[in-house]
Design an enzyme around this catalytic site. Structure first.
Site, PDB file in Angstrom:
ATOM      1  N   ASN A   9       0.872  -1.173   0.000  1.00  0.00           N
ATOM      2  CA  ASN A   9       0.000   0.000   0.000  1.00  0.00           C
ATOM      3  C   ASN A   9       0.908   1.222   0.000  1.00  0.00           C
ATOM      4  O   ASN A   9       1.556   1.517   1.005  1.00  0.00           O
ATOM      5  CB  ASN A   9      -0.879  -0.042   1.267  1.00  0.00           C
ATOM      6  CG  ASN A   9      -1.705   1.213   1.435  1.00  0.00           C
ATOM      7  OD1 ASN A   9      -1.754   2.078   0.550  1.00  0.00           O
ATOM      8  ND2 ASN A   9      -2.359   1.336   2.578  1.00  0.00           N
ATOM      9  N   TRP A  10       0.948   1.896  -1.131  1.00  0.00           N
ATOM     10  CA  TRP A  10       1.890   3.011  -1.275  1.00  0.00           C
ATOM     11  C   TRP A  10       1.357   4.302  -0.655  1.00  0.00           C
ATOM     12  O   TRP A  10       2.044   5.319  -0.667  1.00  0.00           O
ATOM     13  CB  TRP A  10       2.248   3.220  -2.753  1.00  0.00           C
ATOM     14  CG  TRP A  10       2.983   2.063  -3.379  1.00  0.00           C
ATOM     15  CD1 TRP A  10       3.379   0.902  -2.755  1.00  0.00           C
ATOM     16  CD2 TRP A  10       3.429   1.949  -4.732  1.00  0.00           C
ATOM     17  NE1 TRP A  10       4.031   0.080  -3.639  1.00  0.00           N
ATOM     18  CE2 TRP A  10       4.079   0.698  -4.867  1.00  0.00           C
ATOM     19  CE3 TRP A  10       3.348   2.769  -5.867  1.00  0.00           C
ATOM     20  CZ2 TRP A  10       4.628   0.263  -6.074  1.00  0.00           C
ATOM     21  CZ3 TRP A  10       3.890   2.351  -7.069  1.00  0.00           C
ATOM     22  CH2 TRP A  10       4.534   1.101  -7.165  1.00  0.00           C
ATOM     23  N   LYS A  11       0.131   4.255  -0.159  1.00  0.00           N
ATOM     24  CA  LYS A  11      -0.484   5.424   0.501  1.00  0.00           C
ATOM     25  C   LYS A  11      -0.302   6.678  -0.370  1.00  0.00           C
ATOM     26  O   LYS A  11      -0.320   6.567  -1.594  1.00  0.00           O
ATOM     27  CB  LYS A  11       0.081   5.569   1.920  1.00  0.00           C
ATOM     28  CG  LYS A  11      -0.131   4.278   2.736  1.00  0.00           C
ATOM     29  CD  LYS A  11       0.110   4.429   4.201  1.00  0.00           C
ATOM     30  CE  LYS A  11      -0.120   3.083   4.901  1.00  0.00           C
ATOM     31  NZ  LYS A  11       0.075   3.152   6.351  1.00  0.00           N
ATOM     32  N   HIS A  94      -9.379   0.973   5.311  1.00  0.00           N
ATOM     33  CA  HIS A  94      -8.068   1.166   5.935  1.00  0.00           C
ATOM     34  C   HIS A  94      -8.224   2.078   7.156  1.00  0.00           C
ATOM     35  O   HIS A  94      -9.045   2.985   7.165  1.00  0.00           O
ATOM     36  CB  HIS A  94      -7.087   1.777   4.932  1.00  0.00           C
ATOM     37  CG  HIS A  94      -5.682   1.744   5.427  1.00  0.00           C
ATOM     38  ND1 HIS A  94      -5.181   2.681   6.308  1.00  0.00           N
ATOM     39  CD2 HIS A  94      -4.682   0.850   5.220  1.00  0.00           C
ATOM     40  CE1 HIS A  94      -3.928   2.360   6.602  1.00  0.00           C
ATOM     41  NE2 HIS A  94      -3.602   1.268   5.955  1.00  0.00           N
ATOM     42  N   GLU A  96      -6.597   4.494   8.161  1.00  0.00           N
ATOM     43  CA  GLU A  96      -6.460   5.931   7.888  1.00  0.00           C
ATOM     44  C   GLU A  96      -7.759   6.487   7.311  1.00  0.00           C
ATOM     45  O   GLU A  96      -8.111   7.644   7.546  1.00  0.00           O
ATOM     46  CB  GLU A  96      -5.257   6.165   6.959  1.00  0.00           C
ATOM     47  CG  GLU A  96      -3.952   5.935   7.720  1.00  0.00           C
ATOM     48  CD  GLU A  96      -2.828   5.329   6.924  1.00  0.00           C
ATOM     49  OE1 GLU A  96      -2.835   5.395   5.686  1.00  0.00           O
ATOM     50  OE2 GLU A  96      -1.901   4.759   7.570  1.00  0.00           O
ATOM     51  N   GLU A 166      -4.897  -4.981  10.712  1.00  0.00           N
ATOM     52  CA  GLU A 166      -3.886  -3.951  10.917  1.00  0.00           C
ATOM     53  C   GLU A 166      -4.152  -3.246  12.239  1.00  0.00           C
ATOM     54  O   GLU A 166      -4.967  -2.317  12.294  1.00  0.00           O
ATOM     55  CB  GLU A 166      -3.932  -2.932   9.771  1.00  0.00           C
ATOM     56  CG  GLU A 166      -3.641  -3.528   8.404  1.00  0.00           C
ATOM     57  CD  GLU A 166      -3.144  -2.468   7.422  1.00  0.00           C
ATOM     58  OE1 GLU A 166      -2.166  -2.759   6.736  1.00  0.00           O
ATOM     59  OE2 GLU A 166      -3.721  -1.371   7.362  1.00  0.00           O
ATOM     60  N   GLY A 172       3.022   2.242  10.935  1.00  0.00           N
ATOM     61  CA  GLY A 172       3.974   3.337  10.774  1.00  0.00           C
ATOM     62  C   GLY A 172       4.699   3.707  12.057  1.00  0.00           C
ATOM     63  O   GLY A 172       5.371   4.731  12.123  1.00  0.00           O
ATOM     64  N   SER A 212       3.939  -2.175  10.360  1.00  0.00           N
ATOM     65  CA  SER A 212       5.399  -2.241  10.527  1.00  0.00           C
ATOM     66  C   SER A 212       5.985  -3.589  10.107  1.00  0.00           C
ATOM     67  O   SER A 212       6.912  -4.097  10.746  1.00  0.00           O
ATOM     68  CB  SER A 212       5.804  -1.889  11.967  1.00  0.00           C
ATOM     69  OG  SER A 212       5.411  -0.567  12.285  1.00  0.00           O
ATOM     70  N   GLY A 233       3.094  -1.084   4.316  1.00  0.00           N
ATOM     71  CA  GLY A 233       3.077   0.351   4.044  1.00  0.00           C
ATOM     72  C   GLY A 233       4.480   0.861   3.759  1.00  0.00           C
ATOM     73  O   GLY A 233       4.988   0.749   2.645  1.00  0.00           O
ATOM     74  N   GLY A 234       5.134   1.388   4.785  1.00  0.00           N
ATOM     75  CA  GLY A 234       6.448   2.024   4.617  1.00  0.00           C
ATOM     76  C   GLY A 234       7.455   1.180   3.855  1.00  0.00           C
ATOM     77  O   GLY A 234       8.137   1.686   2.949  1.00  0.00           O
TER      78      GLY A 234
HETATM   79  P1  13P Z   1       3.314   0.332   7.774  1.00  0.00           P
HETATM   80  O1  13P Z   1       3.835  -0.921   7.133  1.00  0.00           O
HETATM   81  O2  13P Z   1       4.018   1.583   7.335  1.00  0.00           O
HETATM   82  O3  13P Z   1       3.219   0.202   9.265  1.00  0.00           O
HETATM   83  O4  13P Z   1       1.806   0.508   7.229  1.00  0.00           O
HETATM   84  C1  13P Z   1       0.925  -0.545   7.303  1.00  0.00           C
HETATM   85  C2  13P Z   1      -0.307  -0.197   6.554  1.00  0.00           C
HETATM   86  O5  13P Z   1      -1.070   0.647   6.972  1.00  0.00           O
HETATM   87  C3  13P Z   1      -0.546  -0.875   5.271  1.00  0.00           C
HETATM   88  O6  13P Z   1      -1.834  -0.652   4.818  1.00  0.00           O
END
Ligand code: 13P
Length: 249
Positions: A9-11, A94, A96, A166, A172, A212, A233-234
């Site tokens: 997920n590149w957000k 998600h 967020e 999640e 993050g 993470s 994510g990251g």
């Molecule tokens: P991180 O891997 O940056 O913690 O993010 C997880 C995430 O929200 C993937 O959708």
């Protein structure tokens, strides 16, 4: 049997040229990968990335969709437009979206049903806040988000649904749930799916872990019985970190 499914997920990261560079690296480096893969760039990079991953073993995902097909919905992107770009999967619910943009279960459920109606696969995200975990409510929160997110989804369509657990406190932050803690919630979610859809559906549904995930912890997480993949994510923003996760073990 369930297969491993690793999604990035590149957000809200990357310009089109940056997204293209990463997508090209992933196509090259994952072509011998053994699992199911997905990348979900921002809407603005979908066409660019879609052209690069086309014909590869990497699926194209969007990070959200509108709850309606089309119409007066300023700022939204519809399933019809996503189909037009070759998107195959939509990430919904998600944390967020839930916590920053105040999306409620009812809205998320509407999107889930619409995306399934238009033939997409869906990754439905669930997960508790830190205060909910500390209050002993992690299972109850994940159960409620799973039940409400899947309300009205037919058994026949469930094969196109992946659930991503999640825990919000692990996203993050560098704090990963221990493999044991994550596996316990995954097992619980699987039980909830079993209550809704029966034992076969529970055994077959893919449940990803997100929060993470890094090259250093991926293999331990994936070794757990109920963890079937990762929503990253990251670490999905660089081939150097995503590829080792995608080829864990
Ligand atoms: P991180 O891997 O940056 O913690 O993010 C997880 C995430 O929200 C993937 O959708």
């Amino acid at each position: 049997m369930r297969s491993y499914y690793i999604a990035g997920n590149w957000k809200m990261h990357k310009t089109r040229s940056e997204a293209a560079e990463l997508a090209k690296a992933l196509v090259a480096q994952l072509k011998d990968g053994k699992h199911k893969y997905l990348v979900a760039p921002t809407f603005t990079s979908l066409e660019t990335v879609g052209a690069i991953v086309k014909g590869s073993n990497i699926l194209l995902g969007a990070q959200n969709c509108a709850p309606e097909e089309q119409g007066a919905h300023t700022g939204e992107v519809s399933v019809l437009q996503l189909k037009d770009l070759g998107v195959e999967t939509v990430i919904l619910g998600h944390s967020e979206r839930r916590h920053i943009y105040k999306e409620e279960d009812e809205l998320i459920n509407k999107k889930v049903k619409l995306a399934l109606k238009y033939g997409f696969e869906v990754i439905l995200c669930v997960g508790e806040l830190l205060e909910e975990r500390e209050a002993g409510k992690a299972e109850a929160v994940c159960e409620s988000q799973t039940v409400k997110g899947l309300a009205g989804v037919a058994l026949a369509d469930l094969a196109r649904v992946t659930i991503a657990y999640e825990p919000v406190w692990a996203i993050g932050t560098g704090k990963t749930a221990t493999p044991e803690d994550a596996d316990a919630i995954h097992a619980y979610i699987r039980k909830v799916v079993g209550k809704l859809y029966g034992a076969d559906a529970a055994a077959n549904i893919i449940i990803q872990y997100g929060g993470s995930v890094k090259p250093e912890n991926a293999a331990q997480l994936m070794a757990k019985e109920n963890i079937d993949g990762a929503l990253v994510g990251g670490a999905a923003l660089k081939a150097d970190t995503f590829v080792p996760i995608a080829k864990f073990g």
